[in-house]
Write a protein that holds these residues in place. Structure first.
Motif, PDB file in Angstrom:
ATOM      1  N   ALA A 142       0.834  -1.203   0.000  1.00 11.78           N
ATOM      2  CA  ALA A 142       0.000   0.000   0.000  1.00 11.78           C
ATOM      3  C   ALA A 142       0.868   1.252   0.000  1.00 11.78           C
ATOM      4  O   ALA A 142       0.601   2.216  -0.731  1.00 11.78           O
ATOM      5  N   HIS A 143       1.922   1.238   0.805  1.00 12.61           N
ATOM      6  CA  HIS A 143       2.832   2.385   0.855  1.00 12.61           C
ATOM      7  C   HIS A 143       3.525   2.591  -0.492  1.00 12.61           C
ATOM      8  O   HIS A 143       3.607   3.718  -0.998  1.00 12.61           O
ATOM      9  N   LEU A 144       4.022   1.512  -1.081  1.00 15.11           N
ATOM     10  CA  LEU A 144       4.706   1.613  -2.370  1.00 15.11           C
ATOM     11  C   LEU A 144       3.750   2.046  -3.482  1.00 15.11           C
ATOM     12  O   LEU A 144       4.128   2.829  -4.361  1.00 15.11           O
ATOM     13  N   THR A 145       2.525   1.567  -3.436  1.00 17.94           N
ATOM     14  CA  THR A 145       1.527   1.968  -4.431  1.00 17.94           C
ATOM     15  C   THR A 145       1.256   3.460  -4.325  1.00 17.94           C
ATOM     16  O   THR A 145       1.182   4.168  -5.338  1.00 17.94           O
ATOM     17  N   ARG A 146       1.121   3.958  -3.097  1.00 22.50           N
ATOM     18  CA  ARG A 146       0.895   5.402  -2.910  1.00 22.50           C
ATOM     19  C   ARG A 146       2.095   6.202  -3.410  1.00 22.50           C
ATOM     20  O   ARG A 146       1.942   7.242  -4.052  1.00 22.50           O
ATOM     21  N   THR A 147       3.290   5.725  -3.117  1.00 19.27           N
ATOM     22  CA  THR A 147       4.498   6.410  -3.560  1.00 19.27           C
ATOM     23  C   THR A 147       4.565   6.463  -5.084  1.00 19.27           C
ATOM     24  O   THR A 147       4.876   7.508  -5.670  1.00 19.27           O
ATOM     25  N   VAL A 148       4.255   5.369  -5.743  1.00 21.79           N
ATOM     26  CA  VAL A 148       4.266   5.324  -7.206  1.00 21.79           C
ATOM     27  C   VAL A 148       3.233   6.295  -7.762  1.00 21.79           C
ATOM     28  O   VAL A 148       3.504   7.031  -8.728  1.00 21.79           O
ATOM     29  N   ASP A 149       2.040   6.319  -7.181  1.00 30.36           N
ATOM     30  CA  ASP A 149       1.001   7.247  -7.642  1.00 30.36           C
ATOM     31  C   ASP A 149       1.440   8.695  -7.462  1.00 30.36           C
ATOM     32  O   ASP A 149       1.226   9.531  -8.345  1.00 30.36           O
ATOM     33  N   ASP A 150       2.049   9.012  -6.304  1.00 32.55           N
ATOM     34  CA  ASP A 150       2.540  10.373  -6.061  1.00 32.55           C
ATOM     35  C   ASP A 150       3.612  10.765  -7.075  1.00 32.55           C
ATOM     36  O   ASP A 150       3.593  11.874  -7.618  1.00 32.55           O
ATOM     37  N   LEU A 151       4.541   9.853  -7.325  1.00 34.80           N
ATOM     38  CA  LEU A 151       5.610  10.138  -8.287  1.00 34.80           C
ATOM     39  C   LEU A 151       5.057  10.291  -9.705  1.00 34.80           C
ATOM     40  O   LEU A 151       5.525  11.139 -10.471  1.00 34.80           O
ATOM     41  N   SER A 152       4.059   9.506 -10.036  1.00 32.81           N
ATOM     42  CA  SER A 152       3.436   9.626 -11.346  1.00 32.81           C
ATOM     43  C   SER A 152       2.790  11.000 -11.513  1.00 32.81           C
ATOM     44  O   SER A 152       2.914  11.619 -12.572  1.00 32.81           O
ATOM     45  N   ASP A 153       2.120  11.487 -10.475  1.00 34.84           N
ATOM     46  CA  ASP A 153       1.518  12.821 -10.522  1.00 34.84           C
ATOM     47  C   ASP A 153       2.581  13.899 -10.682  1.00 34.84           C
ATOM     48  O   ASP A 153       2.406  14.848 -11.442  1.00 34.84           O
ATOM     49  N   ILE A 154       3.684  13.743  -9.969  1.00 33.93           N
ATOM     50  CA  ILE A 154       4.771  14.718 -10.056  1.00 33.93           C
ATOM     51  C   ILE A 154       5.353  14.740 -11.464  1.00 33.93           C
ATOM     52  O   ILE A 154       5.587  15.801 -12.041  1.00 33.93           O
ATOM     53  N   ILE A 155       5.577  13.578 -12.040  1.00 37.12           N
ATOM     54  CA  ILE A 155       6.140  13.493 -13.390  1.00 37.12           C
ATOM     55  C   ILE A 155       5.184  14.113 -14.402  1.00 37.12           C
ATOM     56  O   ILE A 155       5.606  14.844 -15.308  1.00 37.12           O
ATOM     57  N   ALA A 156       3.891  13.861 -14.258  1.00 33.81           N
ATOM     58  CA  ALA A 156       2.913  14.442 -15.184  1.00 33.81           C
ATOM     59  C   ALA A 156       2.923  15.964 -15.084  1.00 33.81           C
ATOM     60  O   ALA A 156       2.868  16.663 -16.100  1.00 33.81           O
ATOM     61  N   ARG A 157       3.011  16.496 -13.864  1.00 32.55           N
ATOM     62  CA  ARG A 157       3.060  17.943 -13.682  1.00 32.55           C
ATOM     63  C   ARG A 157       4.335  18.524 -14.283  1.00 32.55           C
ATOM     64  O   ARG A 157       4.315  19.550 -14.964  1.00 32.55           O
ATOM     65  N   GLN A 158       5.460  17.856 -14.068  1.00 32.46           N
ATOM     66  CA  GLN A 158       6.724  18.338 -14.618  1.00 32.46           C
ATOM     67  C   GLN A 158       6.710  18.290 -16.139  1.00 32.46           C
ATOM     68  O   GLN A 158       7.290  19.165 -16.789  1.00 32.46           O
ATOM     69  N   GLU A 159       6.075  17.288 -16.715  1.00 30.22           N
ATOM     70  CA  GLU A 159       5.984  17.205 -18.173  1.00 30.22           C
ATOM     71  C   GLU A 159       5.228  18.411 -18.730  1.00 30.22           C
ATOM     72  O   GLU A 159       5.630  19.018 -19.723  1.00 30.22           O
ATOM     73  N   THR A 160       4.140  18.772 -18.059  1.00 29.67           N
ATOM     74  CA  THR A 160       3.360  19.938 -18.486  1.00 29.67           C
ATOM     75  C   THR A 160       4.183  21.213 -18.347  1.00 29.67           C
ATOM     76  O   THR A 160       4.195  22.052 -19.249  1.00 29.67           O
ATOM     77  N   GLU A 161       4.878  21.357 -17.222  1.00 29.68           N
ATOM     78  CA  GLU A 161       5.700  22.546 -17.003  1.00 29.68           C
ATOM     79  C   GLU A 161       6.837  22.622 -18.012  1.00 29.68           C
ATOM     80  O   GLU A 161       7.165  23.709 -18.509  1.00 29.68           O
ATOM     81  N   LEU A 162       7.443  21.487 -18.338  1.00 29.08           N
ATOM     82  CA  LEU A 162       8.537  21.461 -19.306  1.00 29.08           C
ATOM     83  C   LEU A 162       8.038  21.833 -20.699  1.00 29.08           C
ATOM     84  O   LEU A 162       8.705  22.590 -21.419  1.00 29.08           O
TER      85      LEU A 162
END
Length: 67
Positions: free
Chosen positions: A12-32
């Motif tokens: 559960a912890h790793l799944t949440r971490t992966v989801d959080d990182l995925s959101d961060i990457i998506a936001r950074q892609e938009t900003e880039l």
């Protein structure tokens, strides 16, 4: 705490971490993408300014003198 419970908590912890990182990457892609568009606009604007100032070829498109 049983081993199964511990493993479920880790998953559960790793799944949440992966989801959080995925959101961060998506936001950074938009900003880039936005930063790249802004950079392209600035480069076009500067090339236009150099051309209007009397240069025949924008400085950014000229080969360096050591070539």
């Amino acid at each position: 705490m049983t081993d199964i419970t511990h493993l479920e908590e880790q998953i559960a912890h790793l799944t949440r971490t992966v989801d959080d990182l995925s959101d961060i990457i998506a936001r950074q892609e938009t900003e880039l993408a936005l930063a790249m568009r802004r950079l392209a606009m600035l480069m076009e604007r500067e090339a236009s300014r150099e051309f209007d100032a009397g240069g025949s070829v924008p400085l950014a498109d000229q080969r360096p003198p050591h070539w």
